[in-house]
Design an enzyme around this catalytic site. Structure first.
Site: not given
Length: 382
Positions: A72-73, A152, A180, A200, A202, A238, A326
């Site tokens: 996604g990035t 998200n 998402q 994406s 994952h 590749t 955090c």
């Protein structure tokens, strides 16, 4: 720890066993370079082409409109920087929202250093962008509008088709981060009116490190990867063939299960809320029930420190997440929650994100909801 319950699928999802088998087959048997002309290369090229066709079909696009990326990035960067640089002679104004993923917001911040002007649209109390607000900010020199499909953190779904219709007669390219939403919402790029769409692997039980960018035919982009002529000269390097084959398999699985999974996840939300009401908890659900991603459940527990709640739940083997990150001992407020509640509002530090996915079932949802109830009551000294 036994009896762990993973409820953070919006962060990343476990890989599906069938996807693993698909990838093992690609690694073992399809070892050629798709750019090679010998038999091994041709076999690899065939697998790559089949995966591209399958992914394109999943969003009702043409196969040549799909560029495989590392996720996604990269897709967001390629879409925004590529569109901005290729169309800067038409203007340097870009519109996005205050609740985008950092892959969009930090790319926009970079583009500001390159002389582009960015307008950040606010959202309402449900996390939804106003069409009137967007229309009021559109200018003749606006060249890109980037609005995510589903958020998200809070799960709010934006009215993409209405935005696409609004932009139909405007020069601005329309990009959406659908990371998402892909898999759980039925996506038709023509009906949505988007020119660019990011997804994406994952997030849908596929492997990490692979995704795609949809680029509508005729869309002008400046491509940043230089080298070979892979991906029709749009992304050198590749191809990650095993990852791409795994992504394709994950896409097929989730497409086949979409409706049943949506119903299941909605039932999970209702059951959790029911358990909390029975326990007498004070809580608020963020977002509209009719316009929220089915797998994302954003809940505020007034008076509860979410960091304390998360630590207590983690010790009990329950993985959820907060709307704040955090870092090095310092809690920074979530920009999404700040946009939703307002800066300094207690809700920013009282909101937890629960997200469902592969492997979750009603029994463990009830266990998790009960444990959350117990921890909240203890923290409130009820």
């Amino acid at each position: 720890m036994e009896n762990r319950i993973y409820l953070d699928h919006a962060a990343t999802s476990p890989i599906h066993p069938e996807v693993v088998q698909t990838m093992l087959g690609a690694i073992t048997n399809t070892y050629g370079n798709p750019s090679s002309i010998h038999y091994a290369g041709r076999e690899a090229r065939k697998a790559l082409d089949m995966a591209r066709e399958n992914i394109a079909r999943s969003i009702h696009a043409e196969e040549k409109e799909v560029i495989f990326t590392s996720g996604g990035t990269e897709g967001d960067n390629l879409a925004l920087i590529g569109a901005a640089m290729a169309n800067k002679e038409k203007g340097k104004h870009i519109i996005t929202t205050e609740i985008e993923h950092h892959a969009v917001l930090k790319t926009c911040a970079y583009l500001e250093t390159q002389g582009f002007e960015i307008t950040y649209l606010p959202v309402d109390k449900h996390g939804v962008v106003s069409l009137e607000s967007l229309a009021s900010q559109l200018r003749p020199d606006t060249i890109v509008v980037s609005i995510m499909y589903g958020n998200n953190e809070i799960g709010s779904i934006q009215p993409l088709a209405d935005i696409g219709a609004l932009l139909q007669d405007h020069q601005a390219l329309f990009h959406t981060d659908a990371v998402q939403a892909y898999g759980l919402l039925n996506i038709n790029v023509t009906e949505l009116g988007v020119d660019l769409l990011t997804a994406s692997s994952h997030k849908i039980n596929g492997p990490r490190g692979v995704g795609f960018l949809y680029v509508k035919n005729g869309t002008r982009l400046t491509y940043q990867m230089h080298g070979g002529e892979q991906e029709r000269k749009r992304r050198a390097g590749t191809e990650n063939l095993a990852g791409i084959c795994g992504f394709s398999a994950a896409s097929t699985i989730i497409s086949n299960e979409r409706e049943s999974k949506k119903e299941e996840y909605i039932s999970f939300k209702k059951r959790m809320a029911e358990i909390w009401r029975e326990a007498g908890l004070d809580f608020e659900v963020n977002g509209l029930e009719t316009a929220t991603l089915p797998h994302v459940f954003s809940v505020r527990f007034p008076g509860i420190s979410i960091e304390q709640l998360l630590m207590n739940l983690d010790m009990d083997g329950i993985a959820v997440s907060s709307g704040s990150a955090c870092t090095a001992g310092t809690v920074d407020p979530s920009h999404v929650l700040v946009a939703l509640f307002g800066e300094g509002h207690p809700g920013v530090q009282e909101t937890v994100r629960i997200s469902f996915g592969l492997g979750n079932h009603l029994e463990e949802i009830e266990i998790a909801a009960t444990k959350i109830s117990e921890v909240v009551r203890r923290l409130m000294k009820i």
